[in-house]
Write a protein that holds these residues in place. Structure first.
Motif, PDB file in Angstrom:
ATOM      1  N   LYS A  50       0.840  -1.194   0.000  1.00 14.83           N
ATOM      2  CA  LYS A  50       0.000   0.000   0.000  1.00 14.83           C
ATOM      3  C   LYS A  50       0.878   1.247   0.000  1.00 14.83           C
ATOM      4  CE  LYS A  50      -3.869  -2.106   2.498  1.00 14.83           C
ATOM      5  NZ  LYS A  50      -4.688  -2.049   3.741  1.00 14.83           N
ATOM      6  N   ASP A  51       0.529   2.176  -0.850  1.00 17.21           N
ATOM      7  CA  ASP A  51       1.279   3.427  -0.969  1.00 17.21           C
ATOM      8  C   ASP A  51       0.283   4.553  -1.169  1.00 17.21           C
ATOM      9  OD1 ASP A  51       3.313   5.254  -1.237  1.00 17.21           O
ATOM     10  OD2 ASP A  51       3.961   4.579  -3.215  1.00 17.21           O
ATOM     11  N   SER A  52       0.605   5.736  -0.675  1.00 15.40           N
ATOM     12  CA  SER A  52      -0.297   6.878  -0.844  1.00 15.40           C
ATOM     13  C   SER A  52       0.102   7.668  -2.085  1.00 15.40           C
ATOM     14  CB  SER A  52      -0.279   7.782   0.389  1.00 15.40           C
ATOM     15  OG  SER A  52       1.015   8.276   0.637  1.00 15.40           O
ATOM     16  N   VAL A  53      -0.903   8.218  -2.749  1.00 14.47           N
ATOM     17  CA  VAL A  53      -0.678   8.960  -3.977  1.00 14.47           C
ATOM     18  C   VAL A  53      -1.475  10.249  -3.938  1.00 14.47           C
ATOM     19  CG1 VAL A  53      -2.533   7.728  -5.186  1.00 14.47           C
ATOM     20  CG2 VAL A  53      -0.726   8.829  -6.505  1.00 14.47           C
ATOM     21  N   PHE A  54      -0.865  11.319  -4.459  1.00 11.18           N
ATOM     22  CA  PHE A  54      -1.556  12.598  -4.606  1.00 11.18           C
ATOM     23  C   PHE A  54      -2.420  12.513  -5.864  1.00 11.18           C
ATOM     24  CE2 PHE A  54      -1.729  16.841  -6.538  1.00 11.18           C
ATOM     25  CZ  PHE A  54      -2.230  17.595  -5.489  1.00 11.18           C
ATOM     26  N   VAL A  55      -3.733  12.561  -5.691  1.00 13.40           N
ATOM     27  CA  VAL A  55      -4.649  12.465  -6.826  1.00 13.40           C
ATOM     28  C   VAL A  55      -4.845  13.836  -7.467  1.00 13.40           C
ATOM     29  CG1 VAL A  55      -6.961  11.803  -7.572  1.00 13.40           C
ATOM     30  CG2 VAL A  55      -5.803  10.490  -5.783  1.00 13.40           C
ATOM     31  N   LYS A  56      -5.213  14.793  -6.634  1.00 16.54           N
ATOM     32  CA  LYS A  56      -5.404  16.174  -7.062  1.00 16.54           C
ATOM     33  C   LYS A  56      -5.540  17.011  -5.801  1.00 16.54           C
ATOM     34  CE  LYS A  56     -10.434  15.707  -7.304  1.00 16.54           C
ATOM     35  NZ  LYS A  56     -11.652  15.865  -8.148  1.00 16.54           N
ATOM     36  N   ALA A  57      -5.583  18.314  -5.961  1.00 20.73           N
ATOM     37  CA  ALA A  57      -5.772  19.171  -4.792  1.00 20.73           C
ATOM     38  C   ALA A  57      -7.053  18.747  -4.071  1.00 20.73           C
ATOM     39  CB  ALA A  57      -5.853  20.633  -5.218  1.00 20.73           C
ATOM     40  N   GLY A  58      -6.922  18.489  -2.777  1.00 18.79           N
ATOM     41  CA  GLY A  58      -8.071  18.077  -1.984  1.00 18.79           C
ATOM     42  C   GLY A  58      -8.315  16.585  -1.950  1.00 18.79           C
ATOM     43  N   LYS A  59      -7.424  15.784  -2.556  1.00 19.41           N
ATOM     44  CA  LYS A  59      -7.639  14.339  -2.522  1.00 19.41           C
ATOM     45  C   LYS A  59      -6.320  13.575  -2.613  1.00 19.41           C
ATOM     46  CE  LYS A  59     -10.357  10.524  -4.449  1.00 19.41           C
ATOM     47  NZ  LYS A  59     -10.841  10.164  -3.099  1.00 19.41           N
ATOM     48  N   VAL A  60      -6.099  12.687  -1.644  1.00 19.24           N
ATOM     49  CA  VAL A  60      -5.033  11.694  -1.716  1.00 19.24           C
ATOM     50  C   VAL A  60      -5.691  10.330  -1.556  1.00 19.24           C
ATOM     51  CG1 VAL A  60      -3.235  13.235  -0.835  1.00 19.24           C
ATOM     52  CG2 VAL A  60      -4.566  11.849   0.766  1.00 19.24           C
ATOM     53  N   ALA A  61      -5.000   9.286  -1.994  1.00 17.46           N
ATOM     54  CA  ALA A  61      -5.601   7.950  -1.965  1.00 17.46           C
ATOM     55  C   ALA A  61      -4.521   6.902  -1.806  1.00 17.46           C
ATOM     56  CB  ALA A  61      -6.405   7.707  -3.242  1.00 17.46           C
TER      57      ALA A  61
ATOM     58  N   GLU B 203       4.743  -1.369  -6.229  1.00 18.09           N
ATOM     59  CA  GLU B 203       5.826  -2.316  -6.019  1.00 18.09           C
ATOM     60  C   GLU B 203       6.572  -1.969  -4.732  1.00 18.09           C
ATOM     61  OE1 GLU B 203       6.825  -5.005  -7.797  1.00 18.09           O
ATOM     62  OE2 GLU B 203       5.034  -4.768  -9.067  1.00 18.09           O
ATOM     63  N   LYS B 204       6.906  -2.981  -3.956  1.00 14.42           N
ATOM     64  CA  LYS B 204       7.706  -2.770  -2.758  1.00 14.42           C
ATOM     65  C   LYS B 204       9.077  -2.254  -3.174  1.00 14.42           C
ATOM     66  CE  LYS B 204       9.692  -5.360   1.104  1.00 14.42           C
ATOM     67  NZ  LYS B 204       9.825  -6.704   1.716  1.00 14.42           N
ATOM     68  N   PRO B 205       9.609  -1.212  -2.497  1.00 16.96           N
ATOM     69  CA  PRO B 205      10.919  -0.678  -2.883  1.00 16.96           C
ATOM     70  C   PRO B 205      12.032  -1.699  -2.697  1.00 16.96           C
ATOM     71  CG  PRO B 205      10.210   0.261  -0.793  1.00 16.96           C
ATOM     72  CD  PRO B 205       9.036  -0.494  -1.336  1.00 16.96           C
TER      73      PRO B 205
ATOM     74  N   ALA C 250       3.428   4.928   3.477  1.00 17.51           N
ATOM     75  CA  ALA C 250       3.363   3.669   2.750  1.00 17.51           C
ATOM     76  C   ALA C 250       3.770   2.543   3.688  1.00 17.51           C
ATOM     77  CB  ALA C 250       4.306   3.714   1.546  1.00 17.51           C
ATOM     78  N   GLU C 251       3.608   1.299   3.231  1.00 17.92           N
ATOM     79  CA  GLU C 251       3.974   0.156   4.076  1.00 17.92           C
ATOM     80  C   GLU C 251       5.484  -0.042   4.156  1.00 17.92           C
ATOM     81  OE1 GLU C 251       0.687  -3.163   4.274  1.00 17.92           O
ATOM     82  OE2 GLU C 251       1.190  -2.782   2.163  1.00 17.92           O
ATOM     83  N   TYR C 252       6.191   0.313   3.095  1.00 18.87           N
ATOM     84  CA  TYR C 252       7.639   0.184   3.069  1.00 18.87           C
ATOM     85  C   TYR C 252       8.240   1.437   2.451  1.00 18.87           C
ATOM     86  CZ  TYR C 252       6.867  -4.777   3.964  1.00 18.87           C
ATOM     87  OH  TYR C 252       6.477  -5.968   4.522  1.00 18.87           O
ATOM     88  N   VAL C 253       9.472   1.757   2.848  1.00 19.30           N
ATOM     89  CA  VAL C 253      10.157   2.910   2.293  1.00 19.30           C
ATOM     90  C   VAL C 253      11.629   2.564   2.071  1.00 19.30           C
ATOM     91  CG1 VAL C 253      10.628   3.877   4.590  1.00 19.30           C
ATOM     92  CG2 VAL C 253      10.629   5.377   2.588  1.00 19.30           C
TER      93      VAL C 253
END
Length: 346
Positions: A2-13, A18-20, A117-120
């Motif tokens: 699981k990783d977080s992503v910037f979708v657009k202003a006002g929303k992340v998901a 892939e695991k780093p 995220a789950e891993y970094v």
């Protein structure tokens, strides 16, 4: 993972990524246990700065378990519990030796990103990572929160106090009531300030500032706030000022409440490109600050202070979320429902 992503202003998901993997000999792969949202993460979320849609999120604060190490890593091994500072110093360049590892001179990729995220993949991990005794299960939730604060905000608050040269018996003013400003209150008390003026308009933050050691609260802003601080310092101004916001108003206030010869410790990332230095020249007010020396402070004093129960900076985390609820964590801070949002990953 699981990783977080910037979708657009006002929303992340959350998305599946892939695991780093180890890419350089001094890389460390960390299984994240806890992370959080920083005020600086909100700039793109609020639309104040441009960011590409569907790009990796900004998060940069974490504690976790070492999963894998590169061939040059000798200081940590898989299974170690660590603080992952947002700065990646080497420990032996001139800047690091002087205690300014936030400005490490041996590499340019000095700052964490994408740790919600789950891993970094933590770069340059040989010196920068800070080992925590034992395992996460050995600690209470409250202690884990305080340990997480050592990845950024507590060290950044301490940096403001250090570069402002807070001394025993000083009158200190703290501009900003976010997590960094509140940790600045803790730092000023640690360094022996006799009077700590917290500038805050929000009751929950005022109460926490008082719990952390503030002696006075100034709710006013602008010229009214400046007048109030001057009144509280017998019209002398503060012996040291911690500027923990970075806006034009905060910077202007900090410069005007400092007594002649004082230092403004500036850790709020500046929002404006220019700064008029003529007034500070006339008053002999100095300006210092920049990225915090996270590893230096954690290793020298902050980790021990947390483990000994002398300070409790984890109280700045006033709401807790699962990683799947990342957008709610951002919303809570955007709407001022949380001082700082904690994210439990594992």
């Amino acid at each position: 993972m699981k990783d977080s992503v910037f979708v657009k202003a006002g929303k992340v998901a959350i998305k599946d990524s892939e695991k780093p993997q180890i890419q350089a000999n001094d890389d460390v792969i960390i299984h994240v246990v806890r992370t959080c949202v920083c005020g600086s993460d909100l700039w793109s979320y609020r639309g104040f700065e441009d960011k590409d849609a569907n790009s990796q999120n900004n998060g940069h604060e974490a504690i976790g378990i070492v999963e894998e190490v590169g061939s040059d890593i000798t200081t940590v091994v898989p299974g170690d519990f660590v603080i992952a500072p947002f700065t990646h110093g080497c420990g032996h360049c001139a800047a690091c030796l002087a205690g300014f590892d936030g400005n490490c001179q041996n590499h340019t990729d000095n700052f964490s990103s994408g740790v919600q995220a789950e891993y970094v993949r933590f770069q340059h991990g040989e010196w920068a990572l800070v080992k925590i005794p034992g395992k996460p299960a050995d600690y209470s939730d409250e202690m884990l929160n305080s340990l997480l604060s050592l990845a950024d905000v507590m060290a950044t608050g301490y940096h403001a106090a250090r570069v402002a040269n807070v001394q025993q018996g000083d009158a200190v003013a703290v501009v900003g009531d976010g997590a960094v400003g509140l940790c600045g209150v803790i730092a000023a008390k640690m360094r022996g300030a006799r009077k700590i003026i917290a500038m805050s308009r929000h009751e929950d933050r005022q109460n926490l500032a008082l719990e952390f050691g503030a002696t006075d609260i100034v709710a006013e802003r602008g010229e009214d706030g400046i007048a109030k601080v001057m009144e509280l310092t017998n019209n002398s101004g503060a012996d040291a000022v911690l500027e923990c916001v970075g806006t034009e108003l905060a910077t202007d206030t900090a410069m005007k409440i400092a007594r002649p010869g004082a230092i403004v410790g500036r850790v709020g990332l500046p929002h404006q490109p220019k700064m008029d230095m003529t007034e500070s020249f006339g008053s002999n007010v100095s300006v210092a600050g920049g990225p915090a020396s996270v590893t230096t402070y954690d290793k020298e004093l902050l980790l021990k202070a947390v483990l000994d129960g002398d300070i409790h900076p984890g109280k700045v985390f006033t709401k807790q979320f699962d990683l799947d609820d990342i957008d709610a964590a951002y919303q809570a801070m955007t709407n001022r429902e949380a001082i700082k949002s904690l994210i439990v990953v594992s």
